[in-house]
Design an enzyme around this catalytic site. Structure first.
Site, short mmCIF file in Angstrom:
data_model
loop_
_atom_site.label_atom_id
_atom_site.label_comp_id
_atom_site.label_asym_id
_atom_site.label_seq_id
_atom_site.Cartn_x
_atom_site.Cartn_y
_atom_site.Cartn_z
N ASP A 30 0.56 -1.00 -0.25
CA ASP A 30 -0.10 0.21 0.16
C ASP A 30 0.70 1.38 0.07
O ASP A 30 2.18 1.33 0.66
CB ASP A 30 -0.88 -0.08 1.08
CG ASP A 30 -2.42 1.15 1.05
OD1 ASP A 30 -2.89 0.80 1.03
OD2 ASP A 30 -1.96 2.08 1.16
N GLU A 153 -14.89 -8.83 -7.39
CA GLU A 153 -14.73 -9.68 -5.76
C GLU A 153 -16.70 -10.25 -5.66
O GLU A 153 -17.05 -8.94 -6.40
CB GLU A 153 -14.60 -8.83 -5.27
CG GLU A 153 -14.24 -7.63 -5.10
CD GLU A 153 -15.48 -6.90 -4.07
OE1 GLU A 153 -16.05 -7.73 -2.97
OE2 GLU A 153 -15.65 -5.95 -4.47
N ASN A 228 -24.12 -6.46 -9.03
CA ASN A 228 -24.07 -5.55 -8.49
C ASN A 228 -25.83 -4.82 -8.39
O ASN A 228 -26.39 -4.74 -7.67
CB ASN A 228 -23.14 -4.44 -8.67
CG ASN A 228 -22.38 -5.26 -7.19
OD1 ASN A 228 -22.64 -5.75 -6.13
ND2 ASN A 228 -21.36 -4.01 -6.60
N PHE A 269 -32.49 -10.34 -0.19
CA PHE A 269 -32.49 -9.39 -0.54
C PHE A 269 -33.08 -8.21 -1.04
O PHE A 269 -33.82 -8.53 -2.45
CB PHE A 269 -31.11 -8.61 -1.91
CG PHE A 269 -30.20 -8.73 -1.61
CD1 PHE A 269 -29.04 -9.36 -0.83
CD2 PHE A 269 -29.02 -7.88 -1.68
CE1 PHE A 269 -27.60 -9.50 -0.32
CE2 PHE A 269 -28.05 -7.36 -1.50
CZ PHE A 269 -27.12 -8.38 -0.44
N ALA A 272 -37.59 -4.97 2.73
CA ALA A 272 -37.31 -3.26 2.17
C ALA A 272 -37.47 -2.00 3.26
O ALA A 272 -37.36 -2.99 4.33
CB ALA A 272 -39.62 -3.66 2.71
N CYS A 280 -20.94 0.00 -2.97
CA CYS A 280 -20.92 -0.11 -4.40
C CYS A 280 -21.84 -0.25 -5.24
O CYS A 280 -21.79 0.40 -6.77
CB CYS A 280 -20.35 -1.32 -4.13
SG CYS A 280 -19.40 -2.53 -2.86
N LYS A 340 -24.77 -0.06 6.95
CA LYS A 340 -25.21 -1.54 6.74
C LYS A 340 -24.43 -1.17 8.38
O LYS A 340 -23.86 -0.77 9.39
CB LYS A 340 -25.52 -2.19 5.79
CG LYS A 340 -23.54 -2.56 4.98
CD LYS A 340 -23.36 -3.62 4.85
CE LYS A 340 -23.82 -4.51 5.23
NZ LYS A 340 -23.35 -5.98 3.88
N ARG A 347 -19.37 5.31 3.10
CA ARG A 347 -19.89 5.96 2.00
C ARG A 347 -21.53 6.00 0.96
O ARG A 347 -21.88 4.66 1.71
CB ARG A 347 -19.13 5.37 0.99
CG ARG A 347 -18.10 5.90 1.18
CD ARG A 347 -16.58 4.70 0.26
NE ARG A 347 -16.15 3.36 0.97
CZ ARG A 347 -15.05 2.01 1.07
NH1 ARG A 347 -14.82 2.42 -0.66
NH2 ARG A 347 -15.25 1.25 0.90
C1 UGA Z 1 -22.09 -4.68 -2.88
C2 UGA Z 1 -23.01 -6.66 -3.05
O1 UGA Z 1 -23.88 -7.35 -2.03
C3 UGA Z 1 -21.89 -7.70 -2.74
O2 UGA Z 1 -21.56 -8.54 -3.64
C4 UGA Z 1 -20.02 -7.07 -3.72
O3 UGA Z 1 -18.65 -7.19 -3.80
C5 UGA Z 1 -20.40 -5.58 -2.99
O4 UGA Z 1 -21.44 -4.53 -3.31
C6 UGA Z 1 -19.00 -4.39 -3.88
O5 UGA Z 1 -19.09 -3.95 -4.95
O6 UGA Z 1 -17.56 -4.99 -2.99
P1 UGA Z 1 -22.38 -4.36 0.43
O7 UGA Z 1 -21.88 -2.77 -0.35
O8 UGA Z 1 -20.87 -4.69 0.97
O9 UGA Z 1 -22.32 -5.66 -0.87
O10 UGA Z 1 -23.41 -4.54 1.30
P2 UGA Z 1 -24.64 -5.42 1.17
O11 UGA Z 1 -25.05 -6.32 2.17
O12 UGA Z 1 -25.24 -6.17 -0.44
O13 UGA Z 1 -25.82 -4.39 1.41
C7 UGA Z 1 -25.63 -3.00 0.10
C8 UGA Z 1 -26.65 -2.18 0.91
O14 UGA Z 1 -28.10 -2.88 0.46
C9 UGA Z 1 -27.26 -2.23 2.35
O15 UGA Z 1 -26.97 -0.64 2.66
C10 UGA Z 1 -28.29 -2.34 2.74
O16 UGA Z 1 -28.58 -2.46 4.02
C11 UGA Z 1 -29.14 -2.63 1.92
N1 UGA Z 1 -30.19 -3.83 1.45
C12 UGA Z 1 -29.75 -5.21 1.73
C13 UGA Z 1 -31.72 -3.77 1.84
O17 UGA Z 1 -31.97 -2.12 1.47
N2 UGA Z 1 -31.96 -4.34 1.66
C14 UGA Z 1 -31.99 -5.55 1.34
O18 UGA Z 1 -32.29 -7.25 1.74
C15 UGA Z 1 -30.13 -6.22 1.37
#
Ligand code: UGA
Length: 453
Positions: A30, A153, A228, A269, A272, A280, A340, A347
């Site tokens: 890094d 990833e 995504n 996913f 609601a 992401c 989350k 972010r």
């Molecule tokens: C997301 C993807 O899930 C990963 O597979 C991917 O690798 C990552 O982006 C990336 O591109 O690096 P992440 O953003 O860390 O992962 O977290 P998630 O668990 O996907 O949640 C994303 C957002 O969706 C959160 O704000 C969460 O609260 C929201 N969410 C998730 C909902 O509002 N409802 C759901 O049912 C699930």
């Protein structure tokens, strides 16, 4: 294998820790000397469950440095896992990727090196990285053999190590079968799922093997964006249905279960609520739309997913306005500030956008997060909420409290002591996680997004 990883963010560090845990010899590079010094001391620069423990348990096979040499020249596989933040036009900023690729080109060793694009990069970046590496080699008059592969990833923050160790699939895009084979060998323990699971990271039931998906470069790059975008639209879809559910007297949670048990749809996913945030989904859907625009395609579905998601945040303000009429001078509490649970990442965190909109309307906003408080104080001092380390302060004399991030601390809170502190016992459950009967029994007026009750 000897492996180098450039970039020690969520992706680089999780990948490095897991590969070292599986027995590879890993050097994480890094450019930030402070971060490298902290990692060398055994400190983890990000909050990610179990990461510090895995880093500790694999420390004999892990090295941290700011220098590209000798790590690059002695590695069979070099991962590029640097940040690609969004620019105002929606396209990712590739400057870190470019300088990493140049450094790799200048330092390649005599063997064949597989260079892995792990960062989320626009379609066509594999070829672009290859030409940068070649130019850099030419500059230093070096001749070396290498192949660029794409290995997107799919890690979620908060469960990154579990996602890394027990992947639903591993995708590798390449034009070179020998490079694909090296990646298959590197990931063999994950594909076979024959390693001893680390403490506190149990193997999910039914995970006997992980499929290996070998594709061409462009398909692998597009798989990342499509995955995504699809997850983002799944959430936006249930949120769109949830708003209708509120109007017709239905419950989005029941609908999610009722449709999700159809194996073609799937239950995950479909939670609601206030919608998605994080680094992401917004960045990748925006990049997908921007790339498609270059080819004259509108990507209407992805755009609609984004529109529905911005509306979710606005709806919280609308609900509060409807209930309280005037926001000026009112105290609104916010539970959960990170985007989350189980992360301190801010972010595109919905809580911070909601807080700053409420402040613009003259409300006093007080927020609490079990992990992210210090970061909010540091990065959001002006626009963010007043941050408290005592959750009772969120409730004290509040006119309403909004649950934005579903930390277990909030779902298991002692409502009978917190609610009496409020001026007006209005609770907005932005994630449909609170127990209605318990809260109502304690005197709350509870509004749940996606639920008509
Ligand atoms: C997301 C993807 O899930 C990963 O597979 C991917 O690798 C990552 O982006 C990336 O591109 O690096 P992440 O953003 O860390 O992962 O977290 P998630 O668990 O996907 O949640 C994303 C957002 O969706 C959160 O704000 C969460 O609260 C929201 N969410 C998730 C909902 O509002 N409802 C759901 O049912 C699930």
């Amino acid at each position: 294998m000897n492996v180098s990883i450039i970039g020690t963010g969520y992706v680089g560090l999780t990948t490095g820790a897991a590969l070292a845990f599986l027995g590879h010899k890993v050097t994480c590079i890094d450019i930030d000397p402070k971060k490298v010094a902290a990692l060398k001391r055994g400190e983890c620069p990000i909050y990610e469950p179990e990461l510090e423990n895995i880093l500790k348990s694999a420390r004999d096979r892990l090295n941290f440095t700011t220098e590209y040499e000798p790590a690059i020249s002695s590695s069979q596989v070099v991962f590029i896992a640097v940040g690609t933040p969004s620019q105002p036009d929606g396209q990712p900023d590739l400057s870190y990727l470019k300088s990493a690729a140049q450094a790799v080109g200048r330092n390649l060793g005599t063997g064949v090196t597989v260079i892995v694009n792990k960062s989320t990069v626009p379609i066509g970046s594999g070829n672009w990285v290859e030409s940068i590496v070649r130019d850099a080699m030419r500059e230093v008059k070096k001749e070396a053999r290498f192949s660029v592969v794409s290995n997107p990833e799919f890690l979620r923050e908060g469960s990154a190590l579990s996602d890394m160790l027990y992947p639903d699939r591993i995708v590798v895009g390449s034009e070179d079968p020998a490079a694909t084979k090296v990646m298959q060998d590197l990931y063999q323990p994950l594909l076979a799922q024959d390693f001893v699971e680390p403490k506190n990271l149990p193997r999910p039931k039914n995970r006997q093997q992980s499929p290996f998906v070998a594709t061409d470069l462009q398909s692998a790059e597009l798989i990342k964006y499509a995955a995504n975008a699809f997850l983002a639209l799944k959430i936006s879809f249930i949120n769109e249905v949830a708003e209708l559910a509120e109007k017709v007297g239905a419950n989005a949670g029941h609908i999610a279960r009722g449709i999700g048990l159809d194996a073609r749809i799937g239950e995950r996913f479909l939670q609601a609520g206030i919608g998605w945030g994080g680094s992401c989904f917004a960045k990748d859907t925006s990049a997908l739309i921007s790339t498609a625009r270059e080819y004259g395609l509108p990507m209407a579905i992805t755009q609609a997913a984004r529109d529905v998601n911005s509306r979710q945040r606005a709806r919280v303000i609308e609900i509060l306005l409807g209930e309280l009429r005037i926001l000026k001078g009112k105290k609104i509490g916010i539970l959960g500030l990170a985007f989350k649970p189980f992360t301190d990442d801010l972010r595109d965190a919905p809580a911070l956008e909601i807080a700053s909109r409420l402040k613009e309307r003259g409300a006093k906003v007080v927020g609490f997060d079990p992990i992210a408080n210090a970061k909010v104080r540091q990065d959001w001092a002006e626009k963010g909420p007043i941050v408290t380390d005592d959750v009772a302060e969120v409730f004290n004399e509040a006119d309403a409290v909004v649950l934005v991030t579903e930390w277990p601390e909030f779902t298991n809170a002692d409502w009978s002591t917190l609610l009496p502190l409020m001026k007006n016992k209005l609770i907005i459950d932005g994630r449909s996680v609170l127990d209605r009967s318990k809260l109502v029994a304690a005197g709350a007026r509870l509004i749940t997004l996606g639920c008509s009750a």
